[in-house]
Write a protein that holds these residues in place. Structure first.
Motif, short mmCIF file in Angstrom:
data_model
loop_
_atom_site.label_atom_id
_atom_site.label_comp_id
_atom_site.label_asym_id
_atom_site.label_seq_id
_atom_site.Cartn_x
_atom_site.Cartn_y
_atom_site.Cartn_z
N LEU A 49 0.86 -1.18 0.00
CA LEU A 49 0.00 0.00 0.00
C LEU A 49 0.89 1.23 0.00
O LEU A 49 2.12 1.11 -0.08
N GLY A 97 -8.25 -2.70 -1.79
CA GLY A 97 -7.92 -1.45 -1.11
C GLY A 97 -7.63 -1.66 0.36
O GLY A 97 -7.74 -2.76 0.89
N ARG A 103 -6.66 2.35 6.62
CA ARG A 103 -6.95 3.74 6.25
C ARG A 103 -6.78 4.67 7.45
O ARG A 103 -6.25 5.76 7.34
N THR A 108 -3.02 4.20 1.97
CA THR A 108 -3.90 4.39 0.82
C THR A 108 -3.47 3.44 -0.29
O THR A 108 -2.48 2.73 -0.17
N SER A 109 -4.24 3.46 -1.37
CA SER A 109 -3.90 2.67 -2.55
C SER A 109 -4.37 3.41 -3.79
O SER A 109 -5.40 4.09 -3.75
N ALA A 113 -10.36 -0.67 -7.74
CA ALA A 113 -11.05 -1.90 -7.36
C ALA A 113 -11.47 -2.73 -8.58
O ALA A 113 -11.48 -3.95 -8.52
#
Length: 184
Positions: A49, A97, A103, A108-109, A113
């Motif tokens: 990530l 994600g 989070r 984050t990513s 999706a």
């Protein structure tokens, strides 16, 4: 200032430095040892990530779903007789994600999706191809790096490649140039 005054100033400055550093409070001690380094298999599936824009390895539990957002996978690398996680399974976790907890921790990513499902093939002992069902053209450099690092780590664990691999990411709209994980 003459040479004599300059000499006195240097001697006074040297004495001042000596006095100030002599009383710094650092005392000699014996060697302080720590525990042994962690070794052996890790628990979980590694996905990459982003933490403030930098790649960060996160371990996910293989059979856990996280608030219904992260799909369960059927691999169990740490259990006796368990099968290692395949690269496509790790990519499915990546595309799901970050979890709520991740989070909250600032992770984050940039991997969308809808990019998967994925297939991963080894073209040589050091090359991999990730095929997606979603478009790869709009992917950011960070998203591609997340995919490349995640698939390289998992493919190395299952013996699909040896060491750092060149990874091509291919979608219905074309292919991204092969690249290696930048943090290796």
């Amino acid at each position: 200032m003459n040479a004599r005054g300059t000499g006195r100033a240097l001697v006074a400055g040297g004495l001042l430095v000596a006095v100030l550093t002599a009383g710094c409070g650092v005392r000699p001690s014996a060697v302080i040892t720590g525990r042994a380094a962690v070794s052996g298999p890790t628990e979980g599936i590694g996905v990459y990530l982003l933490a403030q824009g930098d790649l960060a390895l996160v371990l996910r539990q293989p059979k856990a779903t996280q608030a219904g957002a992260v799909p369960a996978v059927t691999c169990s690398p740490s259990s006796p007789g368990g099968s290692p996680c395949q690269p496509a399974q790790a990519l499915a976790l990546l595309a799901a994600g970050p979890s709520e907890e991740e989070r909250a921790g600032g992770l984050t990513s940039e991997v969308p999706a809808g990019l998967g499902p994925f297939t991963v093939t080894g073209t040589q002992r050091s090359d991999l191809t990730v095929t997606t069902t979603g478009a790869v053209g709009p992917l950011t450099a960070d998203a591609v790096d997340q995919i490349v690092c995640t698939v390289t780590d998992t493919a190395t664990q299952v013996g699909l490649v040896r060491g750092p691999a060149r990874v091509s990411v291919v979608g219905p709209d074309g292919a991204r140039p092969p690249r290696r994980c930048p943090i290796r």
